[in-house]
Design an enzyme around this catalytic site. Structure first.
Site, PDB file in Angstrom:
ATOM      1  N   CYS A  82       0.782  -1.250   0.000  1.00 41.77           N
ATOM      2  CA  CYS A  82       0.000   0.000   0.000  1.00 41.77           C
ATOM      3  C   CYS A  82       0.807   1.291   0.000  1.00 41.77           C
ATOM      4  O   CYS A  82       0.713   2.085  -0.932  1.00 41.77           O
ATOM      5  CB  CYS A  82      -0.902   0.060   1.222  1.00 41.77           C
ATOM      6  SG  CYS A  82      -1.922  -1.376   1.436  1.00 41.77           S
ATOM      7  N   HIS A 143      -3.077   6.112   4.737  1.00 41.79           N
ATOM      8  CA  HIS A 143      -1.904   5.253   4.962  1.00 41.79           C
ATOM      9  C   HIS A 143      -0.586   5.842   4.448  1.00 41.79           C
ATOM     10  O   HIS A 143       0.289   5.115   3.982  1.00 41.79           O
ATOM     11  CB  HIS A 143      -2.124   3.847   4.349  1.00 41.79           C
ATOM     12  CG  HIS A 143      -1.379   2.783   5.118  1.00 41.79           C
ATOM     13  ND1 HIS A 143      -1.373   1.454   4.765  1.00 41.79           N
ATOM     14  CD2 HIS A 143      -0.606   2.875   6.233  1.00 41.79           C
ATOM     15  CE1 HIS A 143      -0.630   0.766   5.616  1.00 41.79           C
ATOM     16  NE2 HIS A 143      -0.162   1.607   6.514  1.00 41.79           N
TER      17      HIS A 143
END
Ligand SMILES: *[C@@H]1O[C@H](CO)[C@@H](O)[C@H](O)[C@H]1NC(C)=O
Ligand SMILES: *[C@@H]1O[C@H](CO)[C@@H](O)[C@H](O)[C@H]1NC(C)=O
Ligand SMILES: *[C@@H]1O[C@H](CO)[C@@H](O)[C@H](O)[C@H]1NC(C)=O
Ligand SMILES: *[C@@H]1O[C@H](CO)[C@@H](O)[C@H](O)[C@H]1NC(C)=O
Length: 593
Positions: A82, A143
């Site tokens: 990610c 994130h």
């Protein structure tokens, strides 16, 4: 080709043409600038989608996007996990350039209370479009870090990176958010605490035995301290799961925490409501909305409506729910009459996770015919993702493009569509996709693409201009566990370095144009061009390396350990508990900190 969404933009074009202005200059007219809606799934495999060949999972809404738009079959993420992939997407640069990688095994931002994150001197497409008058919003997962020095400086927050509006998780969904058996952090920490506990108890017992048998002299103080430490460790280990939930599984609206911890069953409706109100609020001006789904990352939070409905277990249910959400969002555009003035893009941040498995149940995505998955920097399964663009009336419907493209290409593409300029003071690795999408160019601008795993170059793809062959050279590959399994089962994700990777000399060579599954490595005996390909790719790597400059690595230990003073906390630390979702105060900007 020009946007045909507003009748008066046509008028402008006509007038422009009469005045001898080239049509491309007219794209800068604000009436012709499209809204931009970017949809990104989390950990979604390219094999999980109807239009990419899956016959049993139902994704009618994503399929509809492809039917009405352009589908890319060789769309590649810049990283297979990610944080670096998303950093590259937002900046149009290999994550190594912004330092959004590590060198020592930390693959992503580990804590909301860590100091690493997308550096403030990086420029996202949101920042550029905001400066060009776009309303910019991010709904869903971030994130990419949060704070630098205090628990509310928000230096890495989406608002510091060009988004006017943020609603979602600053961190990421994870199994630990619901104490799931598939654990990212909790299980490992519990184990370490338990080992420390055992050592303390053993030491305390040894000292006690020594004293009772008069084999050792000295006071009881060390025994008492060891016992206290052991009790503290055992208490911490009981609560570590709860601490992680409070530390990372929370929602924010702009700078304010709204739910800590999150109530997962209402997250999906809340996300949809937020998307709809963003579109309502901004329908009269160009907007950029990045919907970064929490789906289909474990723990696969799925509402009752979709549970048990697919033929692929909880993963399938969650995928079908996400597809339904895509449909709801497209319906919102339709209802507001924005469909023809909005460029919609759908992708996944990287491939599905093969290791997300428990007792023969697969909880991660399916990467179709491609080898490997999430966490593997070189193999196609980790990086080849869906890529669909729809803009009715401008982009052709139903076109399929097999040229290599990258998620980093979204950066220059949307910057140009929004009338902005790509920064000139730094290397941008993405290329404008518009000519390819429109069909005015037949070839992608990418001759070489580098495939990194953390800051290690694992593989390189070369699209040979003459002959159309597509070579992939692997310098390093993970060692699978068990051998030949195609994944690193029982070990989280495959590593990028250390003794669980294999270095290849000579490198492994595949011809993706004939062998997309990377099943048959070519050798100098079977491939007459072997040495020529190796030399060409080696030169390209040299040239690429000359464009790199050293930057601080954000995800190394210093930036990636939990710092209590950076922990965002809704109540008083360490209680960190609140639920403001029903509190109208938090909905108004007045509630902003
Ligand atoms: C469709 O997706 C499911 C869920 O990931 C997977 O188990 C199945 O193998 C896929 N089928 C095909 C034909 O790709
Ligand atoms: C939107 O574009 C499509 C394709 O060009 C066209 O058929 C349709 O009529 C347009 N809709 C509106 C409301 O302009
Ligand atoms: C951002 O700052 C870092 C130093 O902290 C520097 O190394 C890097 O080159 C800068 N990046 C850009 C794009 O200016
Ligand atoms: C978020 O902050 C921006 C300004 O930074 C403001 O325009 C917007 O209204 C805020 N959103 C909410 C829901 O408070």
């Amino acid at each position: 080709m020009l946007p045909r969404d507003h009748s008066w933009s046509w008028l402008a074009v006509t007038v422009g043409m009469l005045l001898g202005v080239r049509p491309s200059a007219c794209r800068d007219l604000s009436g012709g600038r499209p809204n931009i809606l970017l949809l990104m799934a989390d950990d979604f495999g390219i094999g999980d989608i109807g239009c990419y060949g899956n016959k049993t999972i139902r994704t009618p809404n994503i399929d509809r996007l492809a039917e009405d738009g352009v589908m890319l079959t060789q769309h590649v993420a810049a990283a297979s996990v990610c944080t670096p992939s998303r950093a590259a997407f937002l900046t149009g640069r290999y994550p190594l350039r912004s330092g959004m990688v590590s060198s020592n095994g930390y693959r992503v931002v580990q804590w909301t209370g860590a100091s690493g994150g997308l550096p403030t001197n990086e420029t996202t497409f949101a920042k550029i479009l905001k400066d060009r008058g776009y309303a910019t919003g991010l709904i869903g997962k971030w994130h990419l870090g949060l704070n630098c020095d205090s628990s509310d400086d928000h230096c890495h927050h989406p608002i510091s990176h060009g988004f006017d509006h943020f609603y979602g998780m600053p961190f990421s969904m994870m199994g630990d958010c619901i104490h799931w058996e598939l654990s990212e952090k909790r299980a490992g920490m519990e184990y370490k605490l338990h080992v420390c506990f055992q050592i303390m108890v053993f030491a305390a017992l040894t000292l006690t035995a020594g004293k009772l048998t008069h084999l050792t002299s000295g006071s009881w103080t060390p025994v008492i301290w060891l016992t206290i430490a052991a009790i503290l460790l055992s208490v911490t280990s009981c609560f570590i799961g709860v601490l992680i939930v409070h530390a990372d599984c929370f929602l924010m609206r702009n700078h304010t925490i709204t739910e800590q911890p999150m109530h997962f069953q209402r997250t999906t409706p809340l996300v949809l409501k937020e998307v709809s109100s963003f579109v309502q609020r901004n329908k009269h001006r160009p907007f950029l909305l990045f919907v970064s789904f929490l789906h289909v990352h474990t723990p696969l939070i799925t509402t009752e409506m979709f549970r048990g409905k697919s033929v692929h277990g909880l993963y399938g249910d969650n995928t079908e729910e996400m597809d339904w959400m895509v449909g709801q969002i497209l319906d919102t555009l339709d209802m507001e009459g924005l469909t023809n003035s909005t460029l919609v893009y759908f992708t996944s941040d990287h491939g599905g996770s093969l290791e997300a498995q428990l007792r023969n149940n697969q909880y991660g995505g399916w990467n179709g015919i491609y080898k490997g998955g999430k966490g593997m920097g070189g193999w196609e399964g980790g990086i080849r993702v869906p890529g669909i663009f729809r803009w009715p009336g401008v982009l052709p419907a139903g076109r399929v493009i097999h040229e290599p493209t990258s998620l980093m290409d979204v950066f220059p593409t949307v910057v140009q569509l929004g009338g902005g300029e790509v920064p000139q003071d730094r290397v941008i690795d993405g290329r404008d996709l518009l000519p390819l999408l429109l069909g005015t160019a037949q070839q992608s601008d990418h001759e070489f693409l580098m495939h990194y795993c953390e800051n290690f170059l694992h593989a390189v793809r070369w699209h040979q201009r003459h002959g159309g062959r597509l070579w992939k050279v692997h310098y390093t590959t993970p060692v699978f566990h068990p051998e030949g399994a195609g994944a690193c089962y029982g070990r989280g994700v495959c590593p990028c370095s250390g003794d669980r990777v294999a270095h290849h000399d000579p490198p492994l060579l595949f011809d993706l144009s004939r062998d997309p599954s990377e099943a048959h490595a070519l050798t100098p005996d079977t491939e007459p061009l072997f040495h020529q390909v190796m030399d060409t790719v080696a030169r390209a790597v040299e040239e690429h390396r000359r464009t790199l400059s050293p930057v601080p690595l954000q995800l190394d230990t210093q930036g990636n350990t939990w710092k209590p003073w950076l922990q965002p906390c809704c109540g008083r630390f360490p209680l960190c508990w609140c639920d403001r979702e029903d509190d109208p105060e938090s909905l108004s900007p007045v509630g902003e900190s």
